[in-house]
Design a protein around this motif. Structure first.
Motif, PDB file in Angstrom:
ATOM      1  N   ILE A   4       0.835  -1.206   0.000  1.00  9.44           N
ATOM      2  CA  ILE A   4       0.000   0.000   0.000  1.00  9.44           C
ATOM      3  C   ILE A   4       0.862   1.245   0.000  1.00  9.44           C
ATOM      4  CG2 ILE A   4      -1.595   1.379   1.398  1.00  9.44           C
ATOM      5  CD1 ILE A   4      -2.903  -1.280   2.258  1.00  9.44           C
ATOM      6  N   TYR A   5       1.947   1.229   0.767  1.00 10.86           N
ATOM      7  CA  TYR A   5       2.784   2.417   0.895  1.00 10.86           C
ATOM      8  C   TYR A   5       3.863   2.520  -0.167  1.00 10.86           C
ATOM      9  CZ  TYR A   5       0.718   4.263   5.084  1.00 10.86           C
ATOM     10  OH  TYR A   5      -0.162   4.837   5.969  1.00 10.86           O
ATOM     11  N   THR A   6       3.979   1.555  -1.053  1.00 11.98           N
ATOM     12  CA  THR A   6       4.978   1.643  -2.118  1.00 11.98           C
ATOM     13  C   THR A   6       4.343   1.620  -3.500  1.00 11.98           C
ATOM     14  OG1 THR A   6       5.307  -0.766  -2.030  1.00 11.98           O
ATOM     15  CG2 THR A   6       6.822   0.609  -0.748  1.00 11.98           C
ATOM     16  N   LYS A   7       3.050   1.917  -3.579  1.00 13.15           N
ATOM     17  CA  LYS A   7       2.395   1.939  -4.884  1.00 13.15           C
ATOM     18  C   LYS A   7       3.022   2.952  -5.823  1.00 13.15           C
ATOM     19  CE  LYS A   7      -2.245   0.175  -3.889  1.00 13.15           C
ATOM     20  NZ  LYS A   7      -3.682   0.501  -3.795  1.00 13.15           N
ATOM     21  N   GLU A   8       3.496   4.086  -5.232  1.00 13.57           N
ATOM     22  CA  GLU A   8       4.074   5.116  -6.086  1.00 13.57           C
ATOM     23  C   GLU A   8       5.320   4.632  -6.811  1.00 13.57           C
ATOM     24  OE1 GLU A   8       5.616   5.931  -1.877  1.00 13.57           O
ATOM     25  OE2 GLU A   8       3.741   5.357  -2.846  1.00 13.57           O
ATOM     26  N   GLN A   9       5.974   3.543  -6.292  1.00 13.21           N
ATOM     27  CA  GLN A   9       7.152   3.036  -6.956  1.00 13.21           C
ATOM     28  C   GLN A   9       6.814   2.404  -8.299  1.00 13.21           C
ATOM     29  OE1 GLN A   9       9.258   0.471  -4.272  1.00 13.21           O
ATOM     30  NE2 GLN A   9       9.585   2.079  -2.756  1.00 13.21           N
ATOM     31  N   ALA A  10       5.551   2.051  -8.487  1.00 12.95           N
ATOM     32  CA  ALA A  10       5.126   1.478  -9.758  1.00 12.95           C
ATOM     33  C   ALA A  10       4.910   2.560 -10.809  1.00 12.95           C
ATOM     34  CB  ALA A  10       3.834   0.673  -9.559  1.00 12.95           C
ATOM     35  N   LEU A  11       4.928   3.822 -10.395  1.00  7.12           N
ATOM     36  CA  LEU A  11       4.740   4.906 -11.332  1.00  7.12           C
ATOM     37  C   LEU A  11       5.980   5.066 -12.200  1.00  7.12           C
ATOM     38  CD1 LEU A  11       3.138   7.562  -8.946  1.00  7.12           C
ATOM     39  CD2 LEU A  11       1.955   6.064 -10.549  1.00  7.12           C
ATOM     40  N   HIS A  12       5.763   5.267 -13.481  1.00  6.26           N
ATOM     41  CA  HIS A  12       6.879   5.507 -14.397  1.00  6.26           C
ATOM     42  C   HIS A  12       7.053   7.008 -14.530  1.00  6.26           C
ATOM     43  CE1 HIS A  12       9.752   4.922 -17.535  1.00  6.26           C
ATOM     44  NE2 HIS A  12       9.012   5.562 -18.428  1.00  6.26           N
ATOM     45  N   VAL A  13       8.091   7.528 -13.890  1.00  7.37           N
ATOM     46  CA  VAL A  13       8.321   8.973 -13.841  1.00  7.37           C
ATOM     47  C   VAL A  13       9.497   9.332 -14.734  1.00  7.37           C
ATOM     48  CG1 VAL A  13       8.921  10.931 -12.364  1.00  7.37           C
ATOM     49  CG2 VAL A  13       7.414   9.124 -11.498  1.00  7.37           C
ATOM     50  N   THR A  14       9.301  10.320 -15.611  1.00  7.68           N
ATOM     51  CA  THR A  14      10.383  10.789 -16.468  1.00  7.68           C
ATOM     52  C   THR A  14      10.421  12.313 -16.447  1.00  7.68           C
ATOM     53  OG1 THR A  14       8.943  10.797 -18.423  1.00  7.68           O
ATOM     54  CG2 THR A  14      10.242   8.817 -18.025  1.00  7.68           C
ATOM     55  N   VAL A  15      11.621  12.853 -16.622  1.00  9.53           N
ATOM     56  CA  VAL A  15      11.809  14.288 -16.799  1.00  9.53           C
ATOM     57  C   VAL A  15      12.521  14.465 -18.132  1.00  9.53           C
ATOM     58  CG1 VAL A  15      12.914  16.372 -15.926  1.00  9.53           C
ATOM     59  CG2 VAL A  15      11.918  14.738 -14.316  1.00  9.53           C
ATOM     60  N   ARG A  16      11.900  15.178 -19.040  1.00  6.12           N
ATOM     61  CA  ARG A  16      12.450  15.309 -20.396  1.00  6.12           C
ATOM     62  C   ARG A  16      12.441  16.768 -20.837  1.00  6.12           C
ATOM     63  NH1 ARG A  16       8.249  16.652 -23.479  1.00  6.12           N
ATOM     64  NH2 ARG A  16       6.151  15.877 -22.997  1.00  6.12           N
ATOM     65  N   ALA A  17      13.190  17.042 -21.901  1.00  7.65           N
ATOM     66  CA  ALA A  17      13.170  18.377 -22.499  1.00  7.65           C
ATOM     67  C   ALA A  17      11.808  18.622 -23.152  1.00  7.65           C
ATOM     68  CB  ALA A  17      14.284  18.496 -23.528  1.00  7.65           C
ATOM     69  N   PHE A  18      11.415  19.890 -23.211  1.00  9.45           N
ATOM     70  CA  PHE A  18      10.095  20.194 -23.771  1.00  9.45           C
ATOM     71  C   PHE A  18      10.058  19.909 -25.271  1.00  9.45           C
ATOM     72  CE2 PHE A  18      12.116  24.115 -25.041  1.00  9.45           C
ATOM     73  CZ  PHE A  18      11.388  24.573 -26.137  1.00  9.45           C
ATOM     74  N   GLY A  73       2.195  25.302 -24.300  1.00 13.15           N
ATOM     75  CA  GLY A  73       0.800  25.666 -24.080  1.00 13.15           C
ATOM     76  C   GLY A  73       0.220  24.958 -22.870  1.00 13.15           C
ATOM     77  N   TYR A  74       0.641  23.707 -22.661  1.00 15.34           N
ATOM     78  CA  TYR A  74       0.133  22.962 -21.519  1.00 15.34           C
ATOM     79  C   TYR A  74       0.720  23.484 -20.214  1.00 15.34           C
ATOM     80  CZ  TYR A  74      -2.134  19.092 -19.178  1.00 15.34           C
ATOM     81  OH  TYR A  74      -2.962  18.362 -18.373  1.00 15.34           O
ATOM     82  N   VAL A  75       1.962  23.948 -20.252  1.00 16.98           N
ATOM     83  CA  VAL A  75       2.570  24.550 -19.068  1.00 16.98           C
ATOM     84  C   VAL A  75       1.770  25.780 -18.646  1.00 16.98           C
ATOM     85  CG1 VAL A  75       4.610  25.754 -18.183  1.00 16.98           C
ATOM     86  CG2 VAL A  75       4.889  23.664 -19.534  1.00 16.98           C
ATOM     87  N   ALA A  76       1.396  26.607 -19.634  1.00 17.43           N
ATOM     88  CA  ALA A  76       0.570  27.778 -19.327  1.00 17.43           C
ATOM     89  C   ALA A  76      -0.787  27.357 -18.781  1.00 17.43           C
ATOM     90  CB  ALA A  76       0.393  28.631 -20.585  1.00 17.43           C
ATOM     91  N   HIS A  77      -1.343  26.293 -19.344  1.00 11.60           N
ATOM     92  CA  HIS A  77      -2.638  25.774 -18.880  1.00 11.60           C
ATOM     93  C   HIS A  77      -2.556  25.320 -17.425  1.00 11.60           C
ATOM     94  CE1 HIS A  77      -6.260  23.302 -18.630  1.00 11.60           C
ATOM     95  NE2 HIS A  77      -5.506  22.277 -18.290  1.00 11.60           N
ATOM     96  N   LEU A  78      -1.491  24.595 -17.069  1.00 12.47           N
ATOM     97  CA  LEU A  78      -1.325  24.137 -15.690  1.00 12.47           C
ATOM     98  C   LEU A  78      -1.278  25.320 -14.722  1.00 12.47           C
ATOM     99  CD1 LEU A  78       1.340  21.259 -15.841  1.00 12.47           C
ATOM    100  CD2 LEU A  78      -1.083  21.047 -15.293  1.00 12.47           C
ATOM    101  N   TYR A 125       0.609  36.828 -18.074  1.00 10.30           N
ATOM    102  CA  TYR A 125       1.990  36.995 -17.627  1.00 10.30           C
ATOM    103  C   TYR A 125       2.787  35.716 -17.877  1.00 10.30           C
ATOM    104  CZ  TYR A 125       5.780  36.999 -14.143  1.00 10.30           C
ATOM    105  OH  TYR A 125       6.985  36.882 -13.508  1.00 10.30           O
ATOM    106  N   VAL A 126       2.217  34.556 -17.569  1.00 10.04           N
ATOM    107  CA  VAL A 126       2.887  33.280 -17.784  1.00 10.04           C
ATOM    108  C   VAL A 126       3.105  33.026 -19.270  1.00 10.04           C
ATOM    109  CG1 VAL A 126       2.698  30.773 -17.532  1.00 10.04           C
ATOM    110  CG2 VAL A 126       2.024  32.269 -15.645  1.00 10.04           C
ATOM    111  N   MET A 127       2.057  33.233 -20.066  1.00 10.37           N
ATOM    112  CA  MET A 127       2.151  32.963 -21.504  1.00 10.37           C
ATOM    113  C   MET A 127       3.127  33.911 -22.187  1.00 10.37           C
ATOM    114  SD  MET A 127      -1.832  32.099 -22.411  1.00 10.37           S
ATOM    115  CE  MET A 127      -1.445  31.636 -24.096  1.00 10.37           C
ATOM    116  N   LYS A 128       3.152  35.162 -21.741  1.00  5.09           N
ATOM    117  CA  LYS A 128       4.092  36.130 -22.319  1.00  5.09           C
ATOM    118  C   LYS A 128       5.535  35.678 -22.092  1.00  5.09           C
ATOM    119  CE  LYS A 128       5.263  41.088 -22.126  1.00  5.09           C
ATOM    120  NZ  LYS A 128       6.646  40.982 -21.636  1.00  5.09           N
TER     121      LYS A 128
END
Length: 307
Positions: A139-153, A159-164, A182-185
């Motif tokens: 139960i406490y290690t479910k997040e380890q099953a998540l596939h997490v990546t950090v990539r270049a845009f 547009g999605y960054v501005a949306h967030l 301000y964010v989109m500019k």
């Protein structure tokens, strides 16, 4: 009321099992290697090349105490420290042959201690006990099953960054259209001229979950911008991954200083900045984005003195 019932049950179990663990620890770990030191040795064994920062965060050890532990281990030739190729401020940790010998001894003592604890438990109950432990762990290690990546845009991400930003700050702080503008500019200006900067996108199981960016302010000064995590993905260590990606880039680009602007109401973000040794250096009122006065804060990090 139902949640309170669960909380009380969990706390009751925690109090009981803490006593059980305490008795085990007293029998397993000798004065030469108290519990915390034994856990540090175990972490280095199971994660060779890990850093002191990673161990501190996982075990919740004070920075000064961790430094003293590692100094002792070095003096006793239990560990080797190798400077990280990615970040020269960090050192990868490895056990020496002597250190591995200490680890094996600790494992043997632990096995004998647990065996003594369970020897009078009937096998049927022991099966239930182990099964319950496995359930808690899963139960406490479910997040380890998540596939997490950090990539270049990539095209379409900005547009999605501005949306967030627009959605998150509207829902949580009632920021209006001017903030989204301000964010989109800023993002549009970044697209036109990104020299000396970079934007990264975090994904969880293929879904965009957040972003962070570095932009060039001066020759040796960078600004950290557009750091955001979508709410469903907060609390899984994603902010740490993004922050370390951005700071590593700053070092690679030979920036000496990095700063950011935030608002005082973002408690979790401010806590993370403090963790990475940013220091609040300026504040100013702002009533432009939400119609009510809020406090903007500038946080700075000197990369030449950060350990």
């Amino acid at each position: 009321m139902e949640s309170i019932h669960y909380v009380e049950k969990i706390r009751k179990f925690n109090r009981y099992y803490a006593n059980v663990l305490g008795k085990i620890d007293q029998e397993i770990y000798n004065p030469s290697f108290p519990l915390t030191e034994a856990r540090v040795i175990s972490e280095i064994h199971y994660s060779p090349g890990c850093t002191a920062t990673e161990i501190r965060e996982k075990l919740g050890v004070d920075r000064g105490y961790m430094s003293r532990i590692l100094q002792r281990f070095e003096e006793e030739q239990l560990i080797l420290k190798k400077q990280s190729l990615e970040d020269k401020r960090q050192y990868a940790l490895f056990l020496t042959e002597k250190g591995n010998g200490v680890f094996e001894e600790l494992v043997d003592r632990a096995n004998r201690g647990v065996d003594k604890m369970i020897q009078n438990i009937p096998e049927t109950d022991l099966t239930k006990l182990v099964s319950s432990m496995e359930t808690i762990e899963s139960i406490y290690t479910k997040e380890q099953a998540l596939h997490v990546t950090v990539r270049a845009f990539q095209p379409g991400d900005v547009g999605y960054v501005a949306h967030l930003h627009g959605r998150y700050y509207s829902q949580n702080f009632q920021f209006g259209k001017i903030f989204e503008y301000y964010v989109m500019k800023g993002l549009t200006e970044f697209l036109c001229d990104s020299e000396g900067g970079a934007l990264w996108i975090a994904e969880v199981n293929g879904q965009i979950a957040g972003s962070i960016a570095i932009t060039k302010a001066e020759d040796t000064v960078a600004q950290l911008r557009w750091f955001i995590l979508d709410e469903p993905f907060q609390g899984i260590g994603l902010g740490k991954k993004l922050m370390e990606t951005a700071l590593r880039y700053c070092v690679e680009q030979n920036y000496k200083h990095v700063y950011l602007w935030t608002v005082s109401s973002l408690a979790a973000a401010r806590s993370l900045y403090t963790k990475y040794q940013f220091v609040r250096t300026e504040e100013k009122p702002n009533d432009e984005w939400s119609g009510t006065q809020m406090i903007e804060e500038r946080w700075d990090l000197d990369l030449t003195t950060t350990p």
